[in-house]
Scaffold this active site. Structure first.
Site, PDB file in Angstrom:
ATOM      1  N   CYS A  95       8.512  36.003  37.610  1.00  0.00           N
ATOM      2  CA  CYS A  95       8.827  36.281  36.249  1.00  0.00           C
ATOM      3  C   CYS A  95       7.594  35.842  35.431  1.00  0.00           C
ATOM      4  O   CYS A  95       7.682  35.986  33.970  1.00  0.00           O
ATOM      5  CB  CYS A  95       9.923  35.281  35.758  1.00  0.00           C
ATOM      6  SG  CYS A  95      11.643  36.183  36.694  1.00  0.00           S
ATOM      7  N   HIS A 119       9.618  33.370  28.632  1.00  0.00           N
ATOM      8  CA  HIS A 119      10.357  34.118  29.627  1.00  0.00           C
ATOM      9  C   HIS A 119      11.659  33.932  29.470  1.00  0.00           C
ATOM     10  O   HIS A 119      12.345  32.827  29.111  1.00  0.00           O
ATOM     11  CB  HIS A 119      10.111  33.745  30.916  1.00  0.00           C
ATOM     12  CG  HIS A 119      10.943  34.374  31.946  1.00  0.00           C
ATOM     13  ND1 HIS A 119      11.369  35.593  32.100  1.00  0.00           N
ATOM     14  CD2 HIS A 119      11.302  33.648  32.847  1.00  0.00           C
ATOM     15  CE1 HIS A 119      12.187  35.577  32.959  1.00  0.00           C
ATOM     16  NE2 HIS A 119      12.370  34.627  33.812  1.00  0.00           N
ATOM     17  N   ASN A 158      18.125  38.505  32.090  1.00  0.00           N
ATOM     18  CA  ASN A 158      16.826  37.964  32.522  1.00  0.00           C
ATOM     19  C   ASN A 158      16.392  39.460  33.369  1.00  0.00           C
ATOM     20  O   ASN A 158      16.799  39.476  34.265  1.00  0.00           O
ATOM     21  CB  ASN A 158      16.966  36.939  33.778  1.00  0.00           C
ATOM     22  CG  ASN A 158      15.593  36.380  33.949  1.00  0.00           C
ATOM     23  OD1 ASN A 158      14.623  37.195  33.976  1.00  0.00           O
ATOM     24  ND2 ASN A 158      15.577  35.256  34.802  1.00  0.00           N
TER      25      ASN A 158
HETATM   26  O1  UT7 Z   1      13.617  33.828  35.954  1.00  0.00           O
HETATM   27  C1  UT7 Z   1      12.897  33.104  37.151  1.00  0.00           C
HETATM   28  C2  UT7 Z   1      13.152  31.630  36.890  1.00  0.00           C
HETATM   29  N1  UT7 Z   1      14.697  31.498  37.096  1.00  0.00           N
HETATM   30  C3  UT7 Z   1      15.439  30.464  36.115  1.00  0.00           C
HETATM   31  O2  UT7 Z   1      14.705  29.757  35.387  1.00  0.00           O
HETATM   32  C4  UT7 Z   1      16.743  30.316  36.095  1.00  0.00           C
HETATM   33  C5  UT7 Z   1      16.975  28.789  36.266  1.00  0.00           C
HETATM   34  N2  UT7 Z   1      18.457  28.340  36.719  1.00  0.00           N
HETATM   35  C6  UT7 Z   1      19.370  28.715  35.935  1.00  0.00           C
HETATM   36  O3  UT7 Z   1      19.355  29.302  34.902  1.00  0.00           O
HETATM   37  C7  UT7 Z   1      20.848  28.051  36.340  1.00  0.00           C
HETATM   38  O4  UT7 Z   1      20.604  26.906  37.463  1.00  0.00           O
HETATM   39  C8  UT7 Z   1      21.857  28.825  36.678  1.00  0.00           C
HETATM   40  C9  UT7 Z   1      22.275  29.701  35.561  1.00  0.00           C
HETATM   41  C10 UT7 Z   1      21.366  29.796  37.856  1.00  0.00           C
HETATM   42  C11 UT7 Z   1      23.073  28.120  37.360  1.00  0.00           C
HETATM   43  O5  UT7 Z   1      23.598  27.130  36.049  1.00  0.00           O
HETATM   44  P1  UT7 Z   1      23.813  25.623  36.343  1.00  0.00           P
HETATM   45  O6  UT7 Z   1      24.359  25.179  35.255  1.00  0.00           O
HETATM   46  O7  UT7 Z   1      22.320  25.204  37.159  1.00  0.00           O
HETATM   47  O8  UT7 Z   1      24.898  25.709  37.586  1.00  0.00           O
HETATM   48  P2  UT7 Z   1      24.796  25.143  38.964  1.00  0.00           P
HETATM   49  O9  UT7 Z   1      24.245  25.816  39.946  1.00  0.00           O
HETATM   50  O10 UT7 Z   1      24.559  23.607  38.672  1.00  0.00           O
HETATM   51  O11 UT7 Z   1      26.474  25.180  39.246  1.00  0.00           O
HETATM   52  C12 UT7 Z   1      27.489  24.398  38.513  1.00  0.00           C
HETATM   53  C13 UT7 Z   1      28.756  24.885  39.019  1.00  0.00           C
HETATM   54  C14 UT7 Z   1      28.857  24.962  40.561  1.00  0.00           C
HETATM   55  O12 UT7 Z   1      30.074  24.660  41.042  1.00  0.00           O
HETATM   56  P3  UT7 Z   1      30.233  22.931  41.387  1.00  0.00           P
HETATM   57  O13 UT7 Z   1      29.477  22.742  42.844  1.00  0.00           O
HETATM   58  O14 UT7 Z   1      30.022  22.152  40.245  1.00  0.00           O
HETATM   59  O15 UT7 Z   1      31.843  22.864  41.780  1.00  0.00           O
HETATM   60  C15 UT7 Z   1      28.611  26.448  41.026  1.00  0.00           C
HETATM   61  O16 UT7 Z   1      29.367  26.714  42.176  1.00  0.00           O
HETATM   62  O17 UT7 Z   1      28.898  26.378  38.593  1.00  0.00           O
HETATM   63  C16 UT7 Z   1      29.343  26.964  39.882  1.00  0.00           C
HETATM   64  N3  UT7 Z   1      28.677  28.250  39.568  1.00  0.00           N
HETATM   65  C17 UT7 Z   1      29.565  29.271  38.925  1.00  0.00           C
HETATM   66  N4  UT7 Z   1      30.840  29.133  38.359  1.00  0.00           N
HETATM   67  C18 UT7 Z   1      31.340  30.326  37.797  1.00  0.00           C
HETATM   68  C19 UT7 Z   1      27.604  28.732  39.892  1.00  0.00           C
HETATM   69  N5  UT7 Z   1      27.661  30.360  39.446  1.00  0.00           N
HETATM   70  C20 UT7 Z   1      28.858  30.499  38.843  1.00  0.00           C
HETATM   71  C21 UT7 Z   1      29.380  31.540  38.211  1.00  0.00           C
HETATM   72  N6  UT7 Z   1      30.516  31.100  37.593  1.00  0.00           N
HETATM   73  N7  UT7 Z   1      28.518  32.651  38.155  1.00  0.00           N
END
Ligand code: UT7
Length: 349
Positions: free
Chosen positions: A120, A262, A292
């Site tokens: 990215c 980005h 993205n």
């Molecule tokens: O482009 C290259 C660089 N990429 C980035 O910069 C992306 C960076 N990361 C992110 O944008 C975020 O980490 C994500 C959008 C990928 C995820 O968001 P988050 O707020 O970090 O969520 P998380 O991974 O900490 O997950 C929180 C909860 C989890 O459940 P538990 O373990 O708390 O029960 C996940 O299983 O949300 C759950 N979860 C979802 N729930 C509903 C993860 N994906 C989803 C989903 N819908 N799509």
């Protein structure tokens, strides 16, 4: 021979063309929620994304790159480029590079053409590559295209990644010019930390996996990201890189009229803007409608902001990116004078 210390400065890369293109098919959050354990509210509040555009089956990265590239060349006018650079994580094939195919389809057979891979961060690395070629006298006019079709590598049933990514392409034309004129790109800050190679990866498909006899698993064939860790790195590394480049340019954060990061996640964009002390309104954000789009995200966000007439000649822009590798990079430019100002069409309503 000793290097001469006098004489004219090396030419700079001056932005003179800009455009973006996304495939027509729109996938909304509600549509994703029909096949994934997710919902519109979660996606919107955690990422800022409402919908994304997705390539049709059979539509490859070069198809998107040609559409954006043609529009950027039209917006620039002038002579054809002598060099075509494509930056992508989703090349048409491992071999050959995607750029020669794009060049040929744009009627630019004979131009130098190659790909740059920095996930990215690719667009900022591509800008620095183009600027270096122009400064060295190896190129006079460069078409740089950031294009990605993440839908071809993301597992459609992986709710963490399928909700984030969209397909698209953005392109700029850079001409040799004066380092002091508006539109000149730079200075740059580029960096990487390969000790975190596993945070964003497609395990199979390259020489590492092919050197073993085991068939790749379903997971190894698809894009994988440790989102929470990537998020943390993205905020700190992007802010540090932005500060480095602002200091090299002699700008204060308050001098920046448009912060064009980005487009990974709206929360990341706002955290970095807050960290730099920039009002969030100065942050160009296009991911609500396109998600993205990887290497395409910065030129798409820029083209969107310019098409909506939010950017005026003389405005100061800070571009900054972060991605797999890990890699990061930033650069600045002042928006060109009216005669040189590229006018892209609107990309999404
Ligand atoms: O482009 C290259 C660089 N990429 C980035 O910069 C992306 C960076 N990361 C992110 O944008 C975020 O980490 C994500 C959008 C990928 C995820 O968001 P988050 O707020 O970090 O969520 P998380 O991974 O900490 O997950 C929180 C909860 C989890 O459940 P538990 O373990 O708390 O029960 C996940 O299983 O949300 C759950 N979860 C979802 N729930 C509903 C993860 N994906 C989803 C989903 N819908 N799509």
């Amino acid at each position: 021979m000793p290097r001469s210390t006098s004489g004219p400065p090396a030419p700079a890369a001056v932005l003179c063309g800009l455009a973006g293109w996304v495939p027509p098919r729109v996938v909304t959050n509600d549509e994703l929620a029909k096949r994934l354990d997710t919902d519109d509210a979660w996606i919107r509040t955690r990422t800022g994304i409402r919908r994304r555009h997705v390539a049709e089956p059979g539509q490859a990265t070069s198809d998107l790159a040609v559409e954006a590239g043609r529009r950027a060349l039209d917006s620039a006018g002038g002579p054809p480029p002598d060099t075509v650079v494509v930056t992508t994580t989703t090349p048409d094939r491992p071999c050959p590079a995607t750029a020669p195919v794009v060049a040929a389809r744009l009627g630019l057979t004979g131009a130098a053409a190659f790909d740059v891979g920095a996930v990215c961060t690719g667009f900022v690395y591509g800008l620095a590559t183009a600027a270096g070629l122009i400064a060295a006298g190896a190129a006079r006019r460069v078409l740089l295209v950031g294009a990605d079709t993440y839908s071809t590598i993301v597992d459609p049933l992986d709710r963490t990644n399928a909700i984030i990514f969209g397909d698209g392409a953005g392109a700029v034309v850079l001409r040799a010019g004066d380092p002091d004129e508006p539109g000149a790109v730079g200075p740059f800050d580029l960096g990487s930390d390969g000790t975190h190679e596993d945070l964003i990866t497609v395990a199979a498909g390259g020489s590492r996996q092919r050197s073993t006899t085991a068939e790749p698993t379903h997971a190894e064939r698809h894009f994988a990201m440790r989102g929470r860790e990537v998020y943390r790195h993205a905020v700190t590394r992007t802010a540090a890189s932005a500060r480095t480049v602002l200091s090299a340019a002699g700008w204060q954060p308050g001098d920046v009229d448009h912060f064009v990061p980005h487009q990974a996640n709206l929360r990341i964009l706002h955290s970095v803007a807050d960290d730099l002390g920039l009002p969030r309104e100065r942050c160009a954000s296009h991911l609500e409608t396109v998600g993205n789009t990887g290497a395409a995200s910065i030129p798409l966000a820029l083209a969107d902001a310019v098409a909506r007439r939010r950017v005026a000649p003389g405005d100061r822009l800070l571009l900054t990116a972060f991605g797999g590798g890990l890699t990061w990079g930033s650069c600045v430019l002042t928006w060109p004078s009216p005669a040189d100002t590229p006018r892209p069409e609107r990309i999404t309503p």
